[in-house]
Design an enzyme around this catalytic site. Structure first.
Site, mmCIF file in Angstrom:
data_model
loop_
_atom_site.group_PDB
_atom_site.id
_atom_site.type_symbol
_atom_site.label_atom_id
_atom_site.label_comp_id
_atom_site.label_asym_id
_atom_site.label_seq_id
_atom_site.Cartn_x
_atom_site.Cartn_y
_atom_site.Cartn_z
ATOM 1 N N ASP A 103 35.989 23.285 8.730
ATOM 2 C CA ASP A 103 36.400 23.068 7.336
ATOM 3 C C ASP A 103 37.867 22.696 7.201
ATOM 4 O O ASP A 103 38.290 22.207 6.153
ATOM 5 C CB ASP A 103 36.146 24.338 6.513
ATOM 6 C CG ASP A 103 34.672 24.605 6.293
ATOM 7 O OD1 ASP A 103 33.923 23.642 6.063
ATOM 8 O OD2 ASP A 103 34.261 25.780 6.362
ATOM 9 N N CYS A 104 38.648 22.973 8.226
ATOM 10 C CA CYS A 104 40.089 22.764 8.160
ATOM 11 C C CYS A 104 40.542 21.428 8.733
ATOM 12 O O CYS A 104 41.738 21.131 8.742
ATOM 13 C CB CYS A 104 40.817 23.902 8.875
ATOM 14 S SG CYS A 104 40.518 25.506 8.119
#
Length: 814
Positions: free
Chosen positions: A487-488
């Site tokens: 997600d990062c």
């Protein structure tokens, strides 16, 4: 350093000091009502949804740590203490906490008085039960006062912590005292749109009570030293706004060596909208009375505990291991499967690191979690797949998360995570392999939770597959969107504004940024999709899918290989991410694991090179870090991954979730010893001797361990709610031990260290029981030489499914 030990016989972890490095918690409940409980009695309860239906209040990031809970105070003369040490922190003469499967028992001894609390959520009921057992260990009579205490949350946890101009005026309760029980009813907002309330009760006539927090604690008091307890009194307060709470006082006389037991209950009651009241402003208590009649006795409590233990024993009997390695057995048989069930119930919503008000049920998370529990609860797994698919959009993409109460997509978190659609295929394939139930493909399933817009689940899978096929970038690799599994890694975000969410800011799509990781997923789960199509009679569609998978393999070999390992991605400018050409972040773990799991580069020898690079550049004594070298400054073009200090979270932390991918990849190449080495490095049972360093619970997996670049190398965070649980169980049960469900039967394909001489697994599969003994006298790492099924030799390593056979005796000789 140890803070406890495993009791394998009772399936419990025994904690021997209240001062663990962090609160060590357990989960009570496996249906609709849940309680988080720490080893000192901290935590809170909720019904279905920790954000929208929270019964009791908890303050995260508080000091002192973990000082909110469901507490019991004992006033013995001038001494005030708690059986679990918190919140008074009065030194105890003895302490023990036993976290079991769905229950917790903690016991304290002070001044020759023993107090033992057993907490559980019974099967089939929406309540928490506590039995507190008091025993006078002395030769003298004791006159004591027992106080209970819970602080009610005003249901919506977000509103509860920020809308004080309203909240301080809405709290309402009712109190009913009887000869054999005492009850406090928390009914805030019941007068208007709510049709539910909480009941807090004890099976005794109380000698005093409080329902106003200020009266119990004192205006400037705290749970550590409540004013009422210190004074030995109760105010008999009835909350009118401000902060409602629940407290009973029982004045008790104990003769020498006498014991007394009491049952406390916290329950959730819901009434029909047209049957809310029994009199003006008096709530309808019929269901509450029925609940109390059913559970507020010692006999009923003890029966509930026995039933709960039987439930878990039966549930975990579906996959059991016998081997010389007892640490391996306890993880496989008890704690890993138990954690998988907790992730089924919680996804990423409520833990001591997840506040319950942010993330709900993740689309990707829940699909992955399913891999670890589908063999335990296939019926519930079936419904979970349909719930997840119902939040999918018509184009095949999906909400990234949804709320467990409403089962509707959470727009606050956003969408556009381009790995999400493929996880639906992964979860459905796991269900089909486990059950053979292809009727699920015909289930009419909404798009975007709209019942007026439905299609069979098979169409949802089709759109998942084609979403990736139709969202390719310049190198014919999948577009990453907002992010993929990581997600990062936000290649289309370019955020320069503090407080913006990396997951919702910036462009949700980009025509250039591509993910090699999603390419590996597409190959692995595209093959499953093709198999599903064939079983559904869609031969041409299956052939087309296989052709597209082959094209993706070629795209990865052409544009996703960096010379010694697989690239991670291409950014929005078309530059390589995870390449030796990069200054930082030259190699990432995700594509090395997933591409090799998918079989990419195996025959070309590239897979071997990639895993050797992982060993040389990413491996550490505490696990494999996510990337190297760590990012030392913020990279606008990469996003949140570079916002963390070096060695933490996605910036070169040991992300336990994807360590099993590399272990599985090693089994693809037949490296049993290396696969097991990776498995052990993050496995709790092998780490409890370094609990002072590791800090999180010694019996469950954590999401992240600080990497070698971090100041706190080896320290874990984010325990319990992590995909590590499901992926590790998938790894050890299906790839290391090698008992793997496939579309057409059960595959026996162990890949083990040569030091493991053999093992026996009992596995329930499609209505039959398989007794499987693997003999590794040859000290092999992979490969079955002889397979006997019910005494008959079988070619290969697949046991075909036979509907009329209910028991199999299998011998596999390596």
């Amino acid at each position: 350093m140890n803070f406890g030990y495993f009791d394998d016989t009772n399936k419990e972890y025994v904690i021997t000091t209240p001062q663990t490095p962090l609160p060590w918690i357990n989960y009570l409940g496996c249906e609709s009502f849940f309680r988080l409980i720490s080893n000192t009695g901290g935590g809170y309860a909720f019904y279905k949804d920790a954000k929208l239906m929270r019964l009791t209040r908890y303050r995260y990031n508080n000091a002192p740590l973990d000082s909110n809970g469901h507490y019991y105070y004992i006033k013995d003369g001038s001494t005030v203490w708690n059986p679990g040490w918190q919140p008074s922190q009065t030194a105890l003469d003895a302490y023990e906490c036993r976290h079991g499967l769905g229950y917790t028992i903690y016991k304290g001894i002070k001044n020759e008085l023993e107090a033992c609390v057993t907490a559980l959520v019974p099967i089939g009921a929406d309540c928490e039960l506590n039995k507190i057992s008091l025993k006078n260990l002395s030769d003298s009579k004791k006159n004591i006062s027992l106080y209970s205490y819970v602080e009610f949350c005003l249901w919506n946890a977000v509103e509860d912590m920020n809308n004080f101009q309203k909240n301080y005026s809405t709290g309402e309760v009712e109190v009913v005292k009887g000869d054999s029980r005492s009850c406090i009813y928390h009914k805030t907002e019941y007068r208007e749109r709510r049709n539910h309330y909480a009941v807090y009760a004890v099976n005794a006539a109380c000698d005093g009570f409080d329902t106003a927090r200020e009266s119990f604690l004192g205006t400037y008091g705290s749970p550590a030293a409540p004013q009422s307890v210190g004074n030995g009194t109760s105010c008999n307060s009835v909350a009118d706004g401000w902060q409602p709470c629940g407290s009973f006082r029982l004045d008790i006389t104990l003769e020498p060596h006498e014991s007394r037991d009491f049952i406390f209950m916290l329950g959730y009651i819901e009434n029909p909208a047209d049957d809310k009241w029994e009199a003006p402003q008096i709530i309808n208590k019929k269901k509450a009375n029925e609940l109390m009649e059913h559970f507020l006795s010692i006999k009923d409590f003890d029966n509930a505990l026995l039933r709960l233990k039987d439930y878990w024993s039966h549930l975990l009997s579906g996959y059991t291991l016998e081997a010389d390695d007892k640490k391996l057995c306890r993880m496989v048989n008890i704690w890993n499967q138990y954690q998988c069930m907790v992730t089924f119930n919680m996804s990423r919503s409520a833990s001591y690191f997840e506040s319950g008000i942010g993330r709900g049920m993740g689309f990707r998370d829940s699909c992955q979690d399913l891999l670890g529990f589908v063999h335990l609860i296939p019926d519930k797994a079936r419904q979970r797949i349909l719930d997840i698919a119902s939040t999918q959009f018509e184009n095949g993409s999906a909400y990234h998360q949804y709320q467990p109460l409403t089962k509707k997509g959470n727009a606050d978190i956003g969408s556009g995570f381009n790995d999400d659609p493929l996880w639906l295929i992964a979860g459905t394939a796991a269900y089909l392999k486990e059950t053979g139930d292809y009727s699920i493909l015909d289930e009419m399933t909404p798009f975007d939770s709209n019942p007026d817009n439905q299609a069979p689940l098979m169409e949802h899978l089709r759109r998942s597959f084609h979403f990736t096929s139709t969202h390719l970038g310049p190198h014919n690799l999948p577009l990453i969107g907002r992010a993929d599994w990581n997600d990062c890694l936000n290649l289309n975000c370019f955020s320069t504004v503090p407080d913006e969410s990396f997951q919702t800011a910036g462009a949700s799509e980009g025509p250039v940024a591509e993910s090699v990781f999603i390419a590996g997923m597409y190959v692995k789960y595209g093959r499953d999709y093709a198999q599903i199509c064939r079983h559904a009679g869609l031969t041409k569609e299956a052939d087309d899918a296989d052709a597209q998978v082959e094209q993706m393999i070629q795209a990865v070999l052409k544009s996703g290989w960096d010379g010694e390992w697989f690239l991670r991605a291409y950014d929005a400018a078309g530059k390589k991410v995870g390449s030796h050409e990069c200054e930082e972040g030259q190699i990432f773990i995700e594509p090395q694991g997933f591409c090799v799991m998918a079989g990419i580069g195996v025959k070309e020898g590239l897979a071997e090179k990639a895993l050797e690079s992982v060993k040389n550049r990413l491996d550490t004594k505490y696990g494999i870090v996510l990337l190297q070298p760590a990012y030392t400054y913020y990279h606008l073009e990469l996003g949140e991954i570079s916002s963390y200090p070096e060695g933490y979270k996605e910036n070169a932390g040991i992300f336990c979730h994807n360590n099993p991918w590399v272990s599985i990849a090693e089994t693809v190449l037949g490296h049993g010893s290396r696969a097991f080495e990776i498995y052990k490095k993050i496995c709790p049972a092998y780490l409890q001797d370094i609990s002072d360093l590791h800090r999180t619970e010694a019996y469950v997996y954590s999401q992240m361990i600080a990497g070698k670049d971090a100041c706190r190398f080896g320290e874990a965070k984010n325990s319990w709610l992590t995909g590590t649980a499901a992926w590790t169980f998938t790894n050890v049960s299906q790839y290391i031990l090698g008992i793997r469900p496939e579309f057409d039967g059960l595959c026996i394909d162990p890949c083990i260290p040569e030091t493991l001489s053999g093992f026996t697994v009992t596995r329930h599969f499609r209505g039959a029981v398989y007794h499987i003994h693997v003999d590794n006298s040859a000290k092999s790492q992979k490969g079955i030489k002889t397979l006997l099924v019910n005494g008959t030799p079988v070619e290969g390593n697949m046991i075909p499914y036979q509907k009329d056979v209910t028991e199999y005796h299998v011998t596999a000789i390596m």
